[in-house]
Enzyme design. Structure first.
Site, short mmCIF file in Angstrom:
data_model
loop_
_atom_site.label_atom_id
_atom_site.label_comp_id
_atom_site.label_asym_id
_atom_site.label_seq_id
_atom_site.Cartn_x
_atom_site.Cartn_y
_atom_site.Cartn_z
CG ASP A 37 -0.38 -0.93 4.89
OD1 ASP A 37 -1.43 -0.27 4.90
OD2 ASP A 37 0.24 -1.23 5.90
CE LYS A 239 3.01 -8.25 -7.94
NZ LYS A 239 2.04 -7.87 -6.91
CE LYS A 268 4.94 -1.45 -8.46
NZ LYS A 268 6.36 -1.25 -8.22
CG ASP A 269 2.12 -4.57 -0.33
OD1 ASP A 269 3.31 -4.89 -0.33
OD2 ASP A 269 1.58 -3.90 0.57
CE LYS A 270 -1.98 -13.36 -1.18
NZ LYS A 270 -1.99 -14.41 -0.17
#
Length: 636
Positions: A37, A239, A268-270
């Site tokens: 997700d 990133k 924001k997700d990884k």
């Protein structure tokens, strides 16, 4: 928050890309990745993973990942049941590489944020200190600068550089300390005396041993700051495979700042490549730009000075570039699916990430909190559970089940910062008869995520019922927003309204409900869970739910797509901002390639889940349980 969707989101782990010149190839590992997700800005939901108790995998057992995940949730368990389109679904693999999921923030001016400039902004009046600069620059020899540069670039991470202070005065030592920290961000210094001589020892703030010795400074160091310059340096953070808080913690260590000196509009997700705006108080663009020499998987640029920080939720949304590999659909199927997404949209469900990945869903804990059943809360968080967990968590749970001794269970945890560790620490401090206070040791955002998860499950369930009952048209009794106030539609008003206008409430004390029979179902659903819809205020103010309204259908903007063919599954299929800065060519596709992928782009408003849009395209269950089964089949 953008979460997962029912698509054949098979997720393979393990790309290693970095922002260094020697970029390594991503090699997919053989174990499916559990993060599918992506958060899409909005509220600070950064710790949804932590609520799952750091769920990961037990590699010591012979148990396969698929076996461990068979206890997880499916979409049906959290009310995700319906689709809006009637096209035939097809399979594909989402996030086979993290570079298959690229997110660009859309700022409050409506501009898509890109990293496209690494230069330092001109500062006309900054040359006002000619006496200071040379002093600092000249205290280090070229040899010392070379040694310090190598230390800074991780070439000697556990070592140090000792500089003897020949003319030992406090002023001279201060200049050396300041010169090292200014010219080599990420290095820390201390003064040591050996054999009657004083040395300044520089060491890497990110070194393993050094981390135990270095404490974050209580406040940013006072440097000269021109009055004409804005107090906040805004910059673009690019990133790779790192979540926002991890990235900020890395920057904090290098700059010797507290993480709360940074501000941002959304997390924001990884497992993605993401580009977003960050602001930091009174740190120069020069110092930030210097970090590009030694940061891995991070790049900073587009610097400018402003007089204000950033605020959570200020963004207008996020723009997604998503690659779904190994698609089975024909070009015609893809065209139908993407046209439907563009013209009609998708159901604005809360995605699977909202509910955790382990056998104890976060919404069950939230329900126990709302019922004021604190023994149940402790039991759900700490009891042994089947499924994917790290071995130390298994031992911790077993100890708790056997002894009910918080201190003994706490000793089994190497990392006390997980939710279980924080709760056990609270229980050992305040006792088992004061669970509310003990539970308060868990960070507030994490605690609230439990009850928000329960609200989300209720919303998903009721929206599925609404779509089942009335389809995609506005009907009498539906709700629309007038400003921030909800209004019940009459039969006549419903005739002139679209499904895209309709909202449904998250349960709370400050909302109204639809007046048709689906709206009445809220009361029944909460009643079955032992809750009174007319009494959503809690004894603990933090857990009182005001409620909110959420659109039931979202239509993405800026939708485009193409089916591409390629031969090498290891190549990136997206041309990233960093690759453009490096002058690397865009990927070239072989029209006769043996693999097919769907590359799609779209923009979404804050607090919507990108994977729910992809679910609508592929018509596949996005739960980790289901995706693990799909991955296992694919690998076999």
């Amino acid at each position: 928050m953008a979460e997962s969707d029912p698509a054949l989101l098979s997720t393979k782990v393990g790309e290693k890309r970095s922002c260094s010149e020697d970029e390594e190839e991503d090699a997919p590992s053989k174990k499916p990745k559990v993060e599918i997700d992506h958060k899409n800005g909005g509220a600070p939901n950064q710790d949804e993973e932590e609520l799952e108790g750091g769920a990961s995998d037990r590699e010591e057992d012979g148990e396969t990942f698929a076996d461990m995940m068979k206890h997880g949730l499916t979409e049906m368990d959290v009310g995700i049941l319906k689709y809006v389109s009637d096209h035939e679904g097809f399979s594909g693999i989402l996030k086979e590489r993290y570079s298959d999921f690229v997110v660009h923030e859309i700022n409050k001016q409506g501009k898509v944020v890109h990293l496209d400039d690494l230069s330092i902004p001109a500062d006309t009046e900054e040359v006002s200190q000619p006496e200071q600069q040379p002093k600092e620059c000249n205290v280090l020899t070229e040899e010392q600068k070379k040694q310090l540069g190598e230390l800074q670039l991780f070439k000697n991470k556990e070592g140090n550089v000792s500089i003897e202070v020949m003319d030992d005065t406090k002023e001279k030592r201060t200049l050396v300390h300041k010169a090292i920290k200014t010219q080599f961000p990420g290095l820390e210094t201390k003064t040591e005396e050996k054999d009657g001589h004083k040395f300044i020892v520089a060491y890497h703030a990110a070194g393993k041993k050094a981390l135990a010795e270095v404490r974050t400074a209580a406040a940013p160091r006072k440097h000269f700051w021109p009055k004409h310059r804005g107090s906040f340096c805004h910059f673009t953070l690019y990133k790779e495979n790192k979540d926002t808080m991890d990235a900020i913690n890395v920057l904090s260590k290098f700059l010797r700042l507290r993480p709360n000196m940074f501000s941002y509009m959304g997390t924001k997700d990884k497992r993605a490549i993401t580009v977003q705006e960050i602001a930091v108080l009174k740190i120069t663009a020069e110092r930030l730009a210097h970090l590009n020499k030694c940061l891995m998987n991070l790049k900073l640029g587009n610097f400018c000075y402003k007089n204000h920080p950033l605020k959570l939720g200020e963004l207008q949304g996020n723009h997604f570039t998503v690659v779904i590999r190994n698609i089975s659909g024909t070009d015609e199927q893809v065209h139908q699916a993407m046209t439907s997404l563009k013209q009609t949209g998708f159901i604005n469900y809360y995605g699977m990430q909202r509910f955790g990945t382990t056998a104890v869903p976060t919404h069950q804990v939230g329900r126990a909190i709302l019922k004021n059943d604190w023994n149940e809360v402790v039991d759900l968080i700490l009891k042994p559970r089947p499924g994917a967990e790290k071995e130390f968590l298994v031992r911790c749970r077993e100890e708790w089940a056997k002894t009910q001794d918080p201190e003994a269970a706490l000793k089994k945890l190497p990392n006390k910062r997980c939710v279980e560790g924080q709760l056990l620490r609270g229980l050992s401090m305040y006792g088992k008869k004061n669970i509310v206070t003990a539970f308060g040791l868990i960070p507030r955002n994490n605690r609230l995520m439990y009850i928000h998860s329960y609200q989300s499950m209720v919303w998903n369930t009721m929206v599925s019922r609404r779509i089942e009952a009335f389809g995609l048209k506005a009907v009498e009794g539906d709700l629309v927003l007038r400003g921030t106030t909800a209004h019940v539609l009459s039969a006549e008003e419903a005739e002139s309204r679209s499904i895209h206008d309709i909202v449904m409430p998250l349960p709370g004390f400050d909302v109204i409900y639809p007046t048709h029979h689906v709206g009445k179902g809220y009361r029944e659903l909460l009643s079955v869970d032992g809750l009174d819809i007319d009494n959503m205020r809690h004894k603990v103010k933090d857990y009182s739910l005001a409620g909110a309204y959420r659109r039931i259908i979202i239509r993405p903007t800026d939708v485009s797509w193409e089916v591409i063919q390629y031969d090498d599954p290891r190549i990136s299929l997206v041309h990233t901002d960093f690759e453009k800065l490096e002058g690397k060519p865009a990927p070239v596709f072989n029209k006769e390639g043996k693999y097919r992928a769907l590359r799609m782009e779209f923009s979404l408003p804050p607090s919507t889940y990108a994977t729910m849009a992809i679910r609508e395209v592929l018509k596949l269950d996005t739960s980790i349980k289901k995706q693990t089964q799909l991955n296992t089949t694919w690998f076999n």
